[in-house]
Design a protein around this motif. Sequence first.
Motif, short mmCIF file in Angstrom:
data_model
loop_
_atom_site.label_atom_id
_atom_site.label_comp_id
_atom_site.label_asym_id
_atom_site.label_seq_id
_atom_site.Cartn_x
_atom_site.Cartn_y
_atom_site.Cartn_z
N GLN A 68 9.17 4.32 9.18
CA GLN A 68 8.34 3.11 7.76
C GLN A 68 7.47 4.55 6.55
OE1 GLN A 68 10.17 0.56 6.34
NE2 GLN A 68 8.69 0.11 4.86
N GLY A 69 7.17 5.05 6.72
CA GLY A 69 5.91 5.40 5.91
C GLY A 69 4.52 5.73 6.70
N TYR A 70 3.76 5.09 7.00
CA TYR A 70 2.81 4.65 7.95
C TYR A 70 2.65 5.79 8.45
CZ TYR A 70 2.59 0.07 7.25
OH TYR A 70 2.71 -1.12 6.95
N GLU A 71 1.67 6.02 8.33
CA GLU A 71 0.09 7.20 8.85
C GLU A 71 -0.39 5.99 10.71
OE1 GLU A 71 -1.06 11.34 8.86
OE2 GLU A 71 0.11 10.23 7.48
N VAL A 72 0.24 6.80 11.03
CA VAL A 72 0.03 6.34 12.30
C VAL A 72 -1.09 7.15 13.71
CG1 VAL A 72 1.12 4.96 14.70
CG2 VAL A 72 2.01 5.84 12.46
N THR A 73 -1.71 6.50 14.59
CA THR A 73 -2.84 7.23 14.77
C THR A 73 -3.02 5.82 16.64
OG1 THR A 73 -4.99 7.41 13.07
CG2 THR A 73 -5.40 7.43 15.85
N LEU A 74 -2.41 7.20 17.51
CA LEU A 74 -1.70 6.42 18.27
C LEU A 74 -2.73 7.06 19.90
CD1 LEU A 74 0.68 8.64 17.66
CD2 LEU A 74 2.34 7.65 18.99
N PHE A 75 -3.27 5.68 20.39
CA PHE A 75 -4.32 5.77 21.43
C PHE A 75 -3.82 5.92 23.17
CE2 PHE A 75 -7.20 4.71 17.49
CZ PHE A 75 -8.14 5.78 17.74
N ASN A 133 0.50 -0.80 -0.67
CA ASN A 133 0.10 -0.26 0.48
C ASN A 133 1.23 1.23 0.12
OD1 ASN A 133 -1.72 1.71 0.80
ND2 ASN A 133 -2.80 0.75 1.56
N PRO A 134 1.05 2.02 -1.48
CA PRO A 134 2.03 3.43 -1.24
C PRO A 134 1.19 4.56 0.40
CG PRO A 134 -0.09 3.28 -2.96
CD PRO A 134 0.09 1.97 -2.24
N ASN A 135 -0.09 4.38 0.85
CA ASN A 135 0.06 5.00 2.24
C ASN A 135 -0.75 4.00 3.09
OD1 ASN A 135 0.29 7.49 0.47
ND2 ASN A 135 -1.89 7.06 -0.98
N PRO A 136 0.35 3.03 3.98
CA PRO A 136 -0.55 2.73 4.74
C PRO A 136 -0.78 4.06 5.74
CG PRO A 136 1.67 3.03 4.07
CD PRO A 136 1.79 3.98 3.77
N LYS A 137 -1.66 2.86 6.75
CA LYS A 137 -2.47 3.49 8.09
C LYS A 137 -1.64 2.27 8.54
CE LYS A 137 -5.09 6.79 5.86
NZ LYS A 137 -6.38 6.46 4.38
N ALA A 138 -1.91 2.81 9.70
CA ALA A 138 -2.28 2.17 11.43
C ALA A 138 -2.47 2.43 12.05
CB ALA A 138 -0.94 0.88 11.67
N ALA A 139 -3.19 1.72 13.77
CA ALA A 139 -3.28 2.40 14.75
C ALA A 139 -2.57 1.41 15.67
CB ALA A 139 -5.41 1.66 15.00
N ASP A 140 -2.00 2.34 17.07
CA ASP A 140 -1.44 2.01 17.90
C ASP A 140 -1.98 2.25 19.09
OD1 ASP A 140 0.46 1.40 19.80
OD2 ASP A 140 1.98 2.54 19.57
N CYS A 141 -2.95 0.95 19.07
CA CYS A 141 -4.09 0.91 20.64
C CYS A 141 -3.60 1.48 22.00
CB CYS A 141 -5.18 -0.23 20.31
SG CYS A 141 -5.91 0.31 18.14
N THR A 142 -2.30 0.66 21.93
CA THR A 142 -2.16 1.10 23.36
C THR A 142 -0.36 2.05 23.45
OG1 THR A 142 -0.39 -1.09 22.96
CG2 THR A 142 -2.47 -0.81 24.44
N ALA A 143 -0.12 3.19 22.60
CA ALA A 143 1.10 3.79 22.46
C ALA A 143 2.29 3.35 23.10
CB ALA A 143 0.38 4.80 22.28
#
Length: 164
Positions: free
Chosen positions: A108-115, A86-96
């Motif tokens: 690494q290029g991921y857009e990451v939402t940290l919780f 995926n050229p625009n990877p996304k991830a969620a870190d649910c326990t940041a």
Amino acid sequence: MEELQKLVVYCPDKSKEKEALALSKRLQLPLTTQPGSELSLKLEEDGLSLMGYGLSYRGDFMQMLSRISKGRLGQEMLVHMAKTKNPNPKAADCTAGMGEDSFLLAAQGYEVTLFERNPVIGALLRDALDRAGREPQLQEIVARMHLIEGDSVELLREQNIDYD
């Protein structure tokens, strides 16, 4: 939270009083000009740290540079396992926690939402992200890291993000 009863916001720096007051109100902690008897969130010109029992802790993404430089990023197990086409990877870190895993994914290029649900850890992480955002070597990485303070189980439902 019982552990928060032993914690104060300590601000020895007059120039940070307004910010310290906002932090103490948000965390519902007393604001003091002296360290607490057990634990203190100390706000100074150079950032926020957790102090107590003779120790001090502050998040610092600059210390992560060695893990992402000179081809080392690809050797990180998390990054190796998270490879995607995926050229625009996304991830969620649910326990940041302090955001180190998220930092590796963002590098690494991921857009990451940290919780992060612990308000003290969330405050320390937000401070670390803010400071990292002012560092030229980290700005591009940290711009892909988005902190949401609260319980990921509840808040993830509200997010309209398609994670990889």
